[in-house]
Design a protein around this motif. Structure first.
Motif, mmCIF file in Angstrom:
data_model
loop_
_atom_site.group_PDB
_atom_site.id
_atom_site.type_symbol
_atom_site.label_atom_id
_atom_site.label_comp_id
_atom_site.label_asym_id
_atom_site.label_seq_id
_atom_site.Cartn_x
_atom_site.Cartn_y
_atom_site.Cartn_z
ATOM 1 N N PHE A 49 0.833 -1.198 0.000
ATOM 2 C CA PHE A 49 0.000 0.000 0.000
ATOM 3 C C PHE A 49 0.873 1.254 0.000
ATOM 4 N N ALA A 50 1.926 1.230 0.785
ATOM 5 C CA ALA A 50 2.859 2.363 0.807
ATOM 6 C C ALA A 50 3.501 2.543 -0.574
ATOM 7 N N GLY A 51 3.877 1.435 -1.219
ATOM 8 C CA GLY A 51 4.418 1.503 -2.576
ATOM 9 C C GLY A 51 3.407 2.057 -3.551
ATOM 10 N N TYR A 52 2.160 1.636 -3.405
ATOM 11 C CA TYR A 52 1.085 2.129 -4.257
ATOM 12 C C TYR A 52 0.982 3.649 -4.165
ATOM 13 N N VAL A 53 1.021 4.175 -2.952
ATOM 14 C CA VAL A 53 0.900 5.617 -2.741
ATOM 15 C C VAL A 53 2.145 6.351 -3.236
ATOM 16 N N VAL A 54 3.325 5.893 -2.819
ATOM 17 C CA VAL A 54 4.573 6.582 -3.166
ATOM 18 C C VAL A 54 4.830 6.541 -4.670
ATOM 19 N N PHE A 55 4.712 5.363 -5.264
ATOM 20 C CA PHE A 55 4.956 5.244 -6.699
ATOM 21 C C PHE A 55 3.900 5.998 -7.506
ATOM 22 N N GLY A 56 2.661 5.979 -7.039
ATOM 23 C CA GLY A 56 1.604 6.711 -7.737
ATOM 24 C C GLY A 56 1.840 8.209 -7.709
ATOM 25 N N LEU A 57 2.185 8.735 -6.537
ATOM 26 C CA LEU A 57 2.452 10.177 -6.432
ATOM 27 C C LEU A 57 3.706 10.572 -7.207
ATOM 28 N N GLY A 58 4.746 9.733 -7.141
ATOM 29 C CA GLY A 58 5.962 10.012 -7.909
ATOM 30 C C GLY A 58 5.689 10.022 -9.397
#
Length: 121
Positions: A49-58
């Motif tokens: 979930f953290a990857g989903y958020v970080v990669f999505g925002l990046g």
């Protein structure tokens, strides 16, 4: 510099796609937040979930920076094409997905289109 941001956005898109593969909403809902830090399994549920958020925002940030200098249609085509090819290569290399030579021919066509779009004024 915009083309570098566009490439980085594509890498973030690839990572975002694979974070979805490991994301389990059902497990996220079942997380016990009391004593969260004491159990390693909680981190394994939260990491995708953290990857989903970080990669999505990046991805969104880098893509928006690139679009300030690159026409939207060109940026979108190059971003999606490179992400598509990247996802396919990750599947082949890390997930041992079956493939045949025809897929590489069609990916080559995509690459030719990307190079052609980049070379346009």
């Amino acid at each position: 510099m915009a083309w570098i941001y566009l490439f980085i956005a594509s890498v973030f898109e690839i990572a975002w796609t694979f974070s979805l593969r490991f994301l389990s909403v059902k497990k996220l809902k079942a997380l016990q937040w009391q004593g969260f830090f004491s159990h390693w399994d909680n981190w394994l549920v939260l990491a995708p979930f953290a990857g989903y958020v970080v990669f999505g925002l990046g991805n969104i940030y880098c893509f928006s920076v690139a679009m300030k200098e690159i026409p939207a249609s060109t940026a979108l085509a190059v971003w999606m094409g490179t992400a598509l090819i990247g996802v396919k290569f990750v599947e082949i290399v890390f997930y041992k997905t079956p493939y045949d030579w025809q897929q590489f021919v069609y990916m080559g066509f995509i690459l030719i289109g990307i190079v052609g779009l980049k070379r346009m004024p």
